[in-house]
Design a protein around this motif. Structure first.
Motif, short mmCIF file in Angstrom:
data_model
loop_
_atom_site.label_atom_id
_atom_site.label_comp_id
_atom_site.label_asym_id
_atom_site.label_seq_id
_atom_site.Cartn_x
_atom_site.Cartn_y
_atom_site.Cartn_z
N PHE A 214 0.85 -1.19 0.00
CA PHE A 214 0.00 0.00 0.00
C PHE A 214 0.89 1.25 0.00
O PHE A 214 1.87 1.33 0.73
CB PHE A 214 -0.93 0.00 1.21
CG PHE A 214 -1.97 -1.07 1.14
CD1 PHE A 214 -3.16 -0.87 0.47
CD2 PHE A 214 -1.75 -2.31 1.74
CE1 PHE A 214 -4.13 -1.88 0.39
CE2 PHE A 214 -2.70 -3.31 1.68
CZ PHE A 214 -3.89 -3.10 1.00
N THR A 215 0.49 2.20 -0.83
CA THR A 215 1.33 3.39 -1.05
C THR A 215 0.89 4.59 -0.25
O THR A 215 1.67 5.52 -0.02
CB THR A 215 1.34 3.77 -2.54
OG1 THR A 215 0.00 4.15 -2.93
CG2 THR A 215 1.82 2.61 -3.40
N THR A 219 -5.92 6.89 -4.64
CA THR A 219 -7.06 6.23 -4.00
C THR A 219 -6.65 4.97 -3.25
O THR A 219 -7.52 4.30 -2.68
CB THR A 219 -8.13 5.88 -5.05
OG1 THR A 219 -7.56 4.97 -6.01
CG2 THR A 219 -8.63 7.12 -5.76
N ASP A 220 -5.36 4.64 -3.28
CA ASP A 220 -4.91 3.43 -2.58
C ASP A 220 -5.08 3.62 -1.08
O ASP A 220 -4.88 4.71 -0.54
CB ASP A 220 -3.44 3.15 -2.91
CG ASP A 220 -3.03 1.73 -2.56
OD1 ASP A 220 -3.92 0.87 -2.42
OD2 ASP A 220 -1.82 1.48 -2.45
N GLY A 221 -5.43 2.55 -0.39
CA GLY A 221 -5.58 2.62 1.04
C GLY A 221 -4.25 2.56 1.75
O GLY A 221 -3.18 2.42 1.13
N TRP A 237 -10.71 -10.05 -0.31
CA TRP A 237 -11.26 -8.75 0.03
C TRP A 237 -10.77 -8.34 1.41
O TRP A 237 -10.56 -9.19 2.28
CB TRP A 237 -12.80 -8.79 0.04
CG TRP A 237 -13.42 -9.07 -1.28
CD1 TRP A 237 -13.52 -10.27 -1.92
CD2 TRP A 237 -14.04 -8.11 -2.15
NE1 TRP A 237 -14.18 -10.14 -3.11
CE2 TRP A 237 -14.50 -8.82 -3.29
CE3 TRP A 237 -14.25 -6.74 -2.07
CZ2 TRP A 237 -15.16 -8.19 -4.33
CZ3 TRP A 237 -14.91 -6.12 -3.12
CH2 TRP A 237 -15.36 -6.84 -4.23
N GLY A 238 -10.59 -7.05 1.60
CA GLY A 238 -10.17 -6.54 2.89
C GLY A 238 -10.43 -5.06 3.02
O GLY A 238 -11.00 -4.43 2.11
N THR A 239 -10.03 -4.49 4.13
CA THR A 239 -10.21 -3.05 4.38
C THR A 239 -8.90 -2.44 4.85
O THR A 239 -8.03 -3.12 5.38
CB THR A 239 -11.28 -2.78 5.46
OG1 THR A 239 -10.85 -3.36 6.71
CG2 THR A 239 -12.62 -3.37 5.07
N THR A 240 -8.78 -1.14 4.62
CA THR A 240 -7.70 -0.36 5.24
C THR A 240 -8.33 0.66 6.17
O THR A 240 -9.39 1.23 5.88
CB THR A 240 -6.83 0.36 4.19
OG1 THR A 240 -7.60 1.34 3.48
CG2 THR A 240 -6.23 -0.64 3.21
N SER A 278 -7.22 -3.57 -6.25
CA SER A 278 -8.09 -2.49 -6.69
C SER A 278 -8.83 -1.92 -5.49
O SER A 278 -9.36 -2.67 -4.66
CB SER A 278 -9.13 -2.99 -7.70
OG SER A 278 -8.51 -3.60 -8.82
N THR A 279 -8.82 -0.60 -5.37
CA THR A 279 -9.66 0.05 -4.36
C THR A 279 -11.06 0.14 -4.92
O THR A 279 -11.33 0.87 -5.88
CB THR A 279 -9.14 1.46 -4.03
OG1 THR A 279 -7.81 1.35 -3.51
CG2 THR A 279 -10.03 2.14 -2.99
N LEU A 280 -11.98 -0.61 -4.33
CA LEU A 280 -13.34 -0.65 -4.87
C LEU A 280 -14.30 0.26 -4.13
O LEU A 280 -15.38 0.57 -4.64
CB LEU A 280 -13.87 -2.09 -4.84
CG LEU A 280 -13.16 -3.05 -5.80
CD1 LEU A 280 -13.90 -4.39 -5.83
CD2 LEU A 280 -13.08 -2.49 -7.20
N TYR A 281 -13.91 0.71 -2.95
CA TYR A 281 -14.78 1.64 -2.24
C TYR A 281 -13.96 2.48 -1.29
O TYR A 281 -13.08 1.97 -0.59
CB TYR A 281 -15.88 0.91 -1.46
CG TYR A 281 -16.92 1.84 -0.88
CD1 TYR A 281 -17.90 2.39 -1.70
CD2 TYR A 281 -16.89 2.20 0.47
CE1 TYR A 281 -18.83 3.27 -1.18
CE2 TYR A 281 -17.82 3.08 0.99
CZ TYR A 281 -18.79 3.62 0.15
OH TYR A 281 -19.72 4.50 0.66
#
Length: 455
Positions: A214-215, A219-221, A237-240, A278-281
């Protein structure tokens, strides 16, 4: 000691009745709490909070983030074995010590393989950035630890693993780290903004592959905190906790720097063995919730469910649903907004489903009891709640138990709860319990408890 307290409220209803101090259940429902173990800051450790896991024999396993015996104790792993006469017997099965090259401060729930071995992570210790470890039972009744990987945050490896691990069908392990990966260092990132990784076993040796770094830009988390979840197509799938396209001025940051609201991301496997992230949300404000702390789970329909620590109409946190729409599109909806006061506040934990599709979780504080464990929580030291889906798409929240902040425990922070076949809920609270055990820490004191709540 048994305690009873609960109430029922429709989702998104702020005007729920305040629970007052005492042990009587409300007229709407009744939940009974039983303390299974009270930590005393000796060989058992203190401050449990990683979540509990059942094996096939009905034994419960968990961790404490600190404590144990000796000068260099850095947390414990424990087992609760059911007794024929009822109740459980407590055993410490491993003591962590960073000074001995081991991990430190374990804080996520175990997963088990078919042979009854336990797998977990410790965010500190090892080479300074935490470890992935295995605990294996021996015929003697003792447990043996094997360190599968020591993270090295000085290069492009991750640092500070967090969240529950997950197996794929081939037996590989997947997880995330809060920091590391190489790159940005700032208030939230340390030599990078976190990673996702895979551990593969071949010829008796586990080898790590970093899937994504992750950067913290665009939009990257950044800073993944919860566990990962596989969908039916083999995607992860996961969250930041922070990062993404949200404007921080709408997520409680008065400085307004971009990207402090958090994301939901997908990792897609490629034919050459690499993965594409991919950041999907991106969470954006109170209407979406912000700061997901616990990862996501998938329901039978393929929707993703999780919690945000902040946001919602009362700014006390939310339970959200993400529905994939195809072609990289998703839609978010809130299925519950915590109201504080009699309702809970600030969920930092994931959701546990039962076979009927009901969801169970805890909030860090709230519940409306007289003792206030945190400012701006409306009183209370956390709740155990149940969310039941209705035929019209809404959900009904039932508060199964509101912690009093005394011998019953306080500030439940489990990664996930555990459920038995009878629908009894098992978890841990990081504070409360024995106030004479000498555990330093936050209000209200105490070393924590393991509990069960029977609806």
């Amino acid at each position: 000691m048994d305690y009873g307290r609960c109430l029922t409220a429709m989702s998104k209803s702020v005007g729920v009745a305040i629970i007052t101090m005492g042990l009587a259940a409300s007229s709407l429902c009744a939940g009974q709490e039983t303390v299974l173990h009270t930590f005393v800051n000796k060989a058992d450790g203190n401050s449990p909070g990683g979540g509990l896991t059942f094996d096939t024999k009905g034994n419960l396993f968990g961790t404490t983030s600190v404590g144990g015996t000796g000068e260099f104790a850095d947390g414990t792993a424990f087992e609760l074995t059911p007794k024929a006469s009822g109740g459980f017997t407590f055993h410490t099965i491993h003591q962590f010590s960073a000074a001995m090259g081991d991990g430190a401060s374990p804080g996520s729930a175990f997963i088990l393989d078919a042979n009854g071995n336990l797998y977990g992570v410790a965010p500190n210790g090892g080479n300074g950035c935490g470890i992935v470890y295995e605990l294996s039972p021996a015929k003697s009744g003792k447990w043996k630890e094997t360190i599968l990987h020591k993270f090295d945050g000085s290069g492009k490896d991750g640092c500070n693993p967090s969240g529950r691990l997950i197996f794929d069908q081939a037996g590989d392990l997947f997880g995330g780290t809060f920091n590391g990966g190489g790159g940005l260092t700032n208030l939230f990132c340390n030599n990078g903004c976190g990673t996702t990784y895979k551990l593969h076993l071949a010829n008796g040796k586990w080898t790590e592959t970093v899937l994504h770094r992750f950067t913290g830009s665009g939009t990257d988390g950044q800073s993944p905190t919860g566990g990962l979840a596989f969908d039916k197509g083999g995607n992860l799938w996961g969250t930041t906790f922070i990062g993404g396209a949200g404007d921080s001025s709408t997520c409680g940051d008065p400085n307004g720097s971009v990207g402090m609201c958090g994301t939901v991301f997908e990792l897609t496997p490629n034919a050459n063995g690499t993965w594409t992230e991919s950041t999907l949300y991106s969470f954006v404000d109170a209407s979406t919730g912000w700061n997901p702390f616990s990862g996501v789970m998938l329901d039978k329909a393929g929707d993703l469910l999780g919690t945000t620590e902040n946001g919602g109409s009362a700014l006390q946190g939310t339970v959200f649903k993400i529905t994939p729409k195809g072609k990289g599109k998703v839609e978010e909806s809130l299925i519950h907004e915590f109201a504080g006061e009699a309702d809970g506040a600030f969920p930092q934990t994931g959701l546990t489903p039962d076979a009927a599709g009901n969801l169970y979780g805890v909030t860090l504080v709230g519940g409306g009891t007289v003792f206030k464990c945190k400012e701006n929580s409306g009183g209370g030291c956390g709740i155990v709640y149940k969310l039941t889906p209705n035929s019209d798409g809404t959900w009904t929240e039932t508060i199964l138990y509101a912690f009093l902040g005394g011998a019953d425990g306080a500030i439940p922070g489990d990664d996930t709860l555990a459920l038995d076949a009878n629908g009894t809920v098992f978890g841990s609270a990081g504070s409360g319990g024995d106030f004479n055990a000498g555990c330093p820490g936050d209000v209200p004191g105490g070393c924590g408890v393991v509990f069960k709540v029977k609806p």
